[in-house]
Scaffold this motif. Structure first.
Motif, PDB file in Angstrom:
ATOM      1  N   HIS A  92      11.535 -10.319 -31.177  1.00  0.00           N
ATOM      2  CA  HIS A  92      10.738 -11.557 -31.259  1.00  0.00           C
ATOM      3  C   HIS A  92       9.489 -11.298 -32.095  1.00  0.00           C
ATOM      4  CE1 HIS A  92      12.598 -13.961 -27.672  1.00  0.00           C
ATOM      5  NE2 HIS A  92      13.399 -13.845 -28.697  1.00  0.00           N
ATOM      6  N   ARG A 123       7.206  -5.923  -9.319  1.00  0.00           N
ATOM      7  CA  ARG A 123       7.455  -6.290  -7.928  1.00  0.00           C
ATOM      8  C   ARG A 123       8.679  -5.498  -7.484  1.00  0.00           C
ATOM      9  NH1 ARG A 123       8.198 -12.376  -7.069  1.00  0.00           N
ATOM     10  NH2 ARG A 123       8.657 -11.601  -4.992  1.00  0.00           N
ATOM     11  N   VAL A 167      18.596  -8.339 -12.310  1.00  0.00           N
ATOM     12  CA  VAL A 167      18.271  -9.232 -11.198  1.00  0.00           C
ATOM     13  C   VAL A 167      17.142 -10.157 -11.650  1.00  0.00           C
ATOM     14  CG1 VAL A 167      17.605  -9.372  -8.772  1.00  0.00           C
ATOM     15  CG2 VAL A 167      18.876  -7.380  -9.609  1.00  0.00           C
ATOM     16  N   VAL A 183      16.484 -14.482 -13.195  1.00  0.00           N
ATOM     17  CA  VAL A 183      16.877 -15.317 -14.333  1.00  0.00           C
ATOM     18  C   VAL A 183      15.634 -15.960 -14.950  1.00  0.00           C
ATOM     19  CG1 VAL A 183      19.328 -15.719 -13.880  1.00  0.00           C
ATOM     20  CG2 VAL A 183      17.645 -17.050 -12.629  1.00  0.00           C
ATOM     21  N   ASN A 225      12.581 -15.264 -18.261  1.00  0.00           N
ATOM     22  CA  ASN A 225      12.628 -14.862 -19.673  1.00  0.00           C
ATOM     23  C   ASN A 225      12.705 -13.352 -19.851  1.00  0.00           C
ATOM     24  OD1 ASN A 225      12.712 -17.335 -21.001  1.00  0.00           O
ATOM     25  ND2 ASN A 225      10.496 -17.635 -20.811  1.00  0.00           N
ATOM     26  N   VAL A 226      12.115 -12.603 -18.926  1.00  0.00           N
ATOM     27  CA  VAL A 226      12.177 -11.142 -19.055  1.00  0.00           C
ATOM     28  C   VAL A 226      13.618 -10.664 -18.835  1.00  0.00           C
ATOM     29  CG1 VAL A 226      11.397  -8.951 -18.080  1.00  0.00           C
ATOM     30  CG2 VAL A 226       9.749 -10.791 -18.468  1.00  0.00           C
ATOM     31  N   ASP A 269      15.400 -11.365 -21.992  1.00  0.00           N
ATOM     32  CA  ASP A 269      15.001 -10.395 -23.033  1.00  0.00           C
ATOM     33  C   ASP A 269      15.768  -9.089 -22.861  1.00  0.00           C
ATOM     34  OD1 ASP A 269      13.092 -12.023 -24.189  1.00  0.00           O
ATOM     35  OD2 ASP A 269      11.353 -11.009 -23.298  1.00  0.00           O
ATOM     36  N   ARG A 274      19.170 -15.911  -7.757  1.00  0.00           N
ATOM     37  CA  ARG A 274      19.440 -16.142  -6.326  1.00  0.00           C
ATOM     38  C   ARG A 274      19.527 -17.645  -6.020  1.00  0.00           C
ATOM     39  NH1 ARG A 274      13.737 -14.017  -3.725  1.00  0.00           N
ATOM     40  NH2 ARG A 274      12.348 -15.197  -5.090  1.00  0.00           N
ATOM     41  N   ARG A 275      18.988 -18.452  -6.953  1.00  0.00           N
ATOM     42  CA  ARG A 275      19.140 -19.914  -6.800  1.00  0.00           C
ATOM     43  C   ARG A 275      20.075 -20.413  -7.915  1.00  0.00           C
ATOM     44  NH1 ARG A 275      13.493 -22.478  -6.340  1.00  0.00           N
ATOM     45  NH2 ARG A 275      12.872 -21.007  -7.979  1.00  0.00           N
ATOM     46  N   GLU A 327      14.870 -19.394 -25.421  1.00  0.00           N
ATOM     47  CA  GLU A 327      15.367 -18.071 -25.040  1.00  0.00           C
ATOM     48  C   GLU A 327      16.826 -18.169 -24.563  1.00  0.00           C
ATOM     49  OE1 GLU A 327      12.318 -19.191 -24.523  1.00  0.00           O
ATOM     50  OE2 GLU A 327      11.381 -17.680 -25.794  1.00  0.00           O
ATOM     51  N   ALA A 357      14.327  -7.721 -12.881  1.00  0.00           N
ATOM     52  CA  ALA A 357      13.364  -8.514 -13.671  1.00  0.00           C
ATOM     53  C   ALA A 357      12.865  -9.646 -12.779  1.00  0.00           C
ATOM     54  CB  ALA A 357      14.047  -9.043 -14.930  1.00  0.00           C
ATOM     55  N   ILE A 358      12.208  -9.241 -11.688  1.00  0.00           N
ATOM     56  CA  ILE A 358      11.835 -10.223 -10.657  1.00  0.00           C
ATOM     57  C   ILE A 358      10.339 -10.477 -10.619  1.00  0.00           C
ATOM     58  CG2 ILE A 358      13.863  -9.710  -9.249  1.00  0.00           C
ATOM     59  CD1 ILE A 358      12.033  -8.022  -7.424  1.00  0.00           C
ATOM     60  N   TRP A 383      -3.199 -12.488 -16.091  1.00  0.00           N
ATOM     61  CA  TRP A 383      -2.314 -12.254 -14.944  1.00  0.00           C
ATOM     62  C   TRP A 383      -3.033 -11.643 -13.745  1.00  0.00           C
ATOM     63  CZ3 TRP A 383       3.139 -10.427 -17.093  1.00  0.00           C
ATOM     64  CH2 TRP A 383       3.750 -11.520 -17.716  1.00  0.00           C
ATOM     65  N   PRO A 437       1.651 -13.223 -12.498  1.00  0.00           N
ATOM     66  CA  PRO A 437       2.415 -12.998 -13.723  1.00  0.00           C
ATOM     67  C   PRO A 437       3.271 -14.178 -14.160  1.00  0.00           C
ATOM     68  CG  PRO A 437       3.502 -11.961 -11.873  1.00  0.00           C
ATOM     69  CD  PRO A 437       2.264 -12.577 -11.327  1.00  0.00           C
ATOM     70  N   THR A 438       2.637 -15.265 -14.515  1.00  0.00           N
ATOM     71  CA  THR A 438       3.398 -16.424 -14.997  1.00  0.00           C
ATOM     72  C   THR A 438       2.739 -17.003 -16.249  1.00  0.00           C
ATOM     73  OG1 THR A 438       2.080 -17.915 -13.671  1.00  0.00           O
ATOM     74  CG2 THR A 438       4.143 -17.154 -12.681  1.00  0.00           C
ATOM     75  N   VAL A 490       3.113 -18.424 -20.517  1.00  0.00           N
ATOM     76  CA  VAL A 490       3.365 -17.818 -21.821  1.00  0.00           C
ATOM     77  C   VAL A 490       2.039 -17.357 -22.431  1.00  0.00           C
ATOM     78  CG1 VAL A 490       5.513 -19.071 -22.227  1.00  0.00           C
ATOM     79  CG2 VAL A 490       3.347 -20.136 -22.866  1.00  0.00           C
TER      80      VAL A 490
HETATM   81  P1  NAP Z   1       9.744 -15.202 -13.759  1.00  0.00           P
HETATM   82  O1  NAP Z   1       9.807 -16.198 -14.827  1.00  0.00           O
HETATM   83  O2  NAP Z   1       8.883 -15.478 -12.571  1.00  0.00           O
HETATM   84  O3  NAP Z   1      11.249 -14.910 -13.249  1.00  0.00           O
HETATM   85  C1  NAP Z   1      11.484 -14.071 -12.172  1.00  0.00           C
HETATM   86  C2  NAP Z   1      12.919 -14.223 -11.713  1.00  0.00           C
HETATM   87  O4  NAP Z   1      13.151 -13.279 -10.676  1.00  0.00           O
HETATM   88  C3  NAP Z   1      13.248 -15.590 -11.106  1.00  0.00           C
HETATM   89  O5  NAP Z   1      14.561 -15.917 -11.451  1.00  0.00           O
HETATM   90  C4  NAP Z   1      13.135 -15.333  -9.604  1.00  0.00           C
HETATM   91  O6  NAP Z   1      13.915 -16.179  -8.816  1.00  0.00           O
HETATM   92  C5  NAP Z   1      13.702 -13.938  -9.531  1.00  0.00           C
HETATM   93  N1  NAP Z   1      13.291 -13.230  -8.324  1.00  0.00           N
HETATM   94  C6  NAP Z   1      12.038 -13.022  -7.869  1.00  0.00           C
HETATM   95  N2  NAP Z   1      12.066 -12.275  -6.760  1.00  0.00           N
HETATM   96  C7  NAP Z   1      13.372 -12.017  -6.499  1.00  0.00           C
HETATM   97  C8  NAP Z   1      14.043 -11.294  -5.502  1.00  0.00           C
HETATM   98  N3  NAP Z   1      13.368 -10.675  -4.533  1.00  0.00           N
HETATM   99  N4  NAP Z   1      15.388 -11.235  -5.533  1.00  0.00           N
HETATM  100  C9  NAP Z   1      16.086 -11.861  -6.512  1.00  0.00           C
HETATM  101  N5  NAP Z   1      15.503 -12.557  -7.510  1.00  0.00           N
HETATM  102  C10 NAP Z   1      14.153 -12.629  -7.495  1.00  0.00           C
HETATM  103  O7  NAP Z   1       9.217 -13.775 -14.282  1.00  0.00           O
HETATM  104  P2  NAP Z   1       9.504 -12.967 -15.620  1.00  0.00           P
HETATM  105  O8  NAP Z   1      10.838 -13.204 -16.167  1.00  0.00           O
HETATM  106  O9  NAP Z   1       9.058 -11.591 -15.277  1.00  0.00           O
HETATM  107  O10 NAP Z   1       8.453 -13.580 -16.655  1.00  0.00           O
HETATM  108  C11 NAP Z   1       7.045 -13.528 -16.428  1.00  0.00           C
HETATM  109  C12 NAP Z   1       6.358 -14.570 -17.299  1.00  0.00           C
HETATM  110  O11 NAP Z   1       6.383 -14.151 -18.667  1.00  0.00           O
HETATM  111  C13 NAP Z   1       7.032 -15.917 -17.240  1.00  0.00           C
HETATM  112  O12 NAP Z   1       6.079 -16.927 -17.229  1.00  0.00           O
HETATM  113  C14 NAP Z   1       7.837 -15.940 -18.515  1.00  0.00           C
HETATM  114  O13 NAP Z   1       8.138 -17.220 -18.999  1.00  0.00           O
HETATM  115  C15 NAP Z   1       6.930 -15.188 -19.449  1.00  0.00           C
HETATM  116  N6  NAP Z   1       7.724 -14.632 -20.567  1.00  0.00           N
HETATM  117  C16 NAP Z   1       7.940 -15.435 -21.626  1.00  0.00           C
HETATM  118  C17 NAP Z   1       8.731 -14.995 -22.653  1.00  0.00           C
HETATM  119  C18 NAP Z   1       8.992 -15.921 -23.810  1.00  0.00           C
HETATM  120  O14 NAP Z   1       8.329 -16.937 -23.919  1.00  0.00           O
HETATM  121  N7  NAP Z   1       9.953 -15.596 -24.654  1.00  0.00           N
HETATM  122  C19 NAP Z   1       9.326 -13.736 -22.616  1.00  0.00           C
HETATM  123  C20 NAP Z   1       9.087 -12.938 -21.518  1.00  0.00           C
HETATM  124  C21 NAP Z   1       8.289 -13.401 -20.487  1.00  0.00           C
HETATM  125  P3  NAP Z   1      13.231 -17.389  -8.001  1.00  0.00           P
HETATM  126  O15 NAP Z   1      12.914 -18.420  -9.025  1.00  0.00           O
HETATM  127  O16 NAP Z   1      14.289 -17.780  -7.039  1.00  0.00           O
HETATM  128  O17 NAP Z   1      11.996 -16.816  -7.345  1.00  0.00           O
END
Ligand code: NAP
Length: 433
Positions: A51, A104, A147, A149, A151-152, A155, A193-194, A205, A311-312, A347, A352-353, A355
């Protein structure tokens, strides 16, 4: 008197704070302190290596760094080279822009087996972050489970299945590129998980997964609802509708000639990592979504895999002397004010949420608060920090030093790659000798 501000961390939230302070027109002196010699935080170490357009935002941060009122102190660790108390004593305002550098924890049986990695480590490894150079995940596996769904997760899956040609114009670390290219991997499973509607990935993405040279995106038609229902904001409703439409399009992708698969497994909650010392598989419970939450159905299935990437979500590290809210993984603050001349952005403030651009308003808020709270500077700032670090023989890398490192990385790149990253600190410092 000039207001002396230290920003700890040189990622997007730190740079947006510096930029907002400069734009205020006030008399400020800003020092950006960074643990690594290299700046830009997740832009360098988190944003996926393929990217490169996203990474271009660093050019705007460079403008800020080159402003006369700004100095970069790379290779300086607060908590080791200088204490947080000393920072408070030295600066009128200290801004914490340290992000969320750890993972986490998966917290399921078998989660500590060899071959289970958090995404902070795994992404850091393929991005050449010095902390993770020695991770050496064994990619001599046929399948990987990711694990989450978000963006990470996407990636990580994409980097694992792209062809060498698709990765040619990237700055993936050499060690990761070699391991991925040598890997016999054919299948990556993404576990949500959902359901597909609750998935966190964004549409650009997701769509990329349908355009990969050698990889099929696999979704289960019976997991895709007819429409997006639920109590979403208009924006989220539109995003989810787009995601649903994209996943439907995946049902029609022609698999001819595609040797790899990325499986989107929704309503599937990993409950145990299987195997001996090393990962051999994952046990997953079927779920249904009730009131927005995943609820187990008591029905289980296993998949074989040799590697698990969780990737949770990321997690921040507590800072000495700064109250920490461990439930949410953030510092305790009131709209960014931590107290005692300390402010939080990004963050470590929000969790950690969001963009890259989500950090901009944080920076604006912090700048505004600092200027309200500190109308006049009284602290020594840069001069005192420089003297302290000199006395302790800390090898500070200034912005010109980073530019030299960057030039060496660019010069070392081959083919279409924009740079060949140094993946450890001594290599980076050697450029400056
Ligand atoms: P995220 O968007 O919060 O996704 C975390 C995923 O993990 C969710 O699907 C969540 O499911 C799941 N999860 C959490 N705890 C879990 C558990 N105990 N067991 C099973 N599944 C679990 O976090 P991220 O992917 O690390 O991204 C972090 C931030 O960076 C986000 O805002 C993302 O958009 C941003 N980012 C953006 C880009 C881009 O723009 N290209 C690239 C990378 C990252 P639930 O929804 O059910 O909790």
């Amino acid at each position: 008197m000039t207001i002396k501000v230290a920003i700890i961390g040189s990622g997007p939230s730190g740079f947006y704070t510096a930029d907002s302070l400069l734009k205020s027109g006030h008399d400020v002196e800003i020092d950006i302190i960074e643990r690594l010699p290299t700046p830009f935080g997740l832009i360098r170490g988190g944003v996926a290596p393929d990217h490169q357009t996203t990474k271009k935002v660093a050019k705007a941060y460079e403008k800020t760094a080159l402003n006369d009122a700004v100095a970069y102190f790379g290779n300086v660790e607060v908590g080791k080279d200088v204490s947080m108390d000393e920072m408070r004593e030295t600066y009128d305002a200290v801004v914490l822009a340290v992000g969320a550098p750890t993972d986490r924890k998966l917290g399921i049986p078998g989660g500590d087996k060899e071959g289970v990695y958090g995404s902070a480590d795994f992404v850091g490894w393929y991005n050449g972050h010095p902390d993770f150079t020695d991770l050496s995940p064994d990619l001599n596996v046929g399948a990987v489970a990711v694990v989450g769904v978000g963006n990470v997760a996407i990636d990580a899956a994409r980097v694992l299945v792209k062809t060498p040609a698709e990765m040619a114009a990237t700055d993936i670390a050499d060690h990761a590129s070699k391991a991925v290219q040598a890997s016999p991997l054919t299948d990556v499973y993404l576990f949500g998980r959902r359901g597909p509607i609750e998935a966190k990935f964004t549409n650009v993405e997701l769509r990329e997964m349908g355009k990969l040279e050698n990889c099929m995106p696999i979704v289960h038609a019976d997991q895709l609802p007819d429409e997006v229902t639920g109590d979403w904001s208009d924006r989220d409703q539109r995003l989810k509708e787009r995601n649903l439409a994209t996943m439907r399009e995946f049902l029609d992708v022609d698999p001819t000639g595609k040797e790899k698969n990325v499986h989107f497994e929704f309503f599937a909650n990993p409950v145990e990592v299987l195997g001996g010392d090393k990962v051999e598989g994952l046990r997953v419970e079927r779920t249904k979504v009730e009131g927005g939450r995943a609820v187990g159905t008591g029905e289980f299935f296993d998949i074989e895999c040799g590697l698990v990437v969780a990737a949770i979500g990321y997690y921040s590290i507590p800072i000495e002397g700064v109250p920490f809210d461990s439930d949410n993984g953030i510092v305790v603050h009131q709209d960014g004010r931590v107290g005692d001349g300390v402010y939080a952005v990004g963050w470590i403030k929000r969790g950690p949420t969001g963009v890259i651009g989500t950090n901009k308003p944080d920076g604006e808020t912090a700048a505004q608060q600092i200027l309200e709270d500190v109308p006049d500077g009284t602290k020594p700032g840069r001069e005192a920090l420089t003297a302290m670090l000199d006395e302790r023989s800390v090898r500070v890398v200034n912005y010109a030093g980073w530019q030299q490192i960057e030039q060496a990385e660019i010069a070392a790149a081959s083919g279409e790659a924009p740079r060949r990253k140094f993946v450890n600190v001594p290599e980076m410092l050697a450029v400056l000798e």
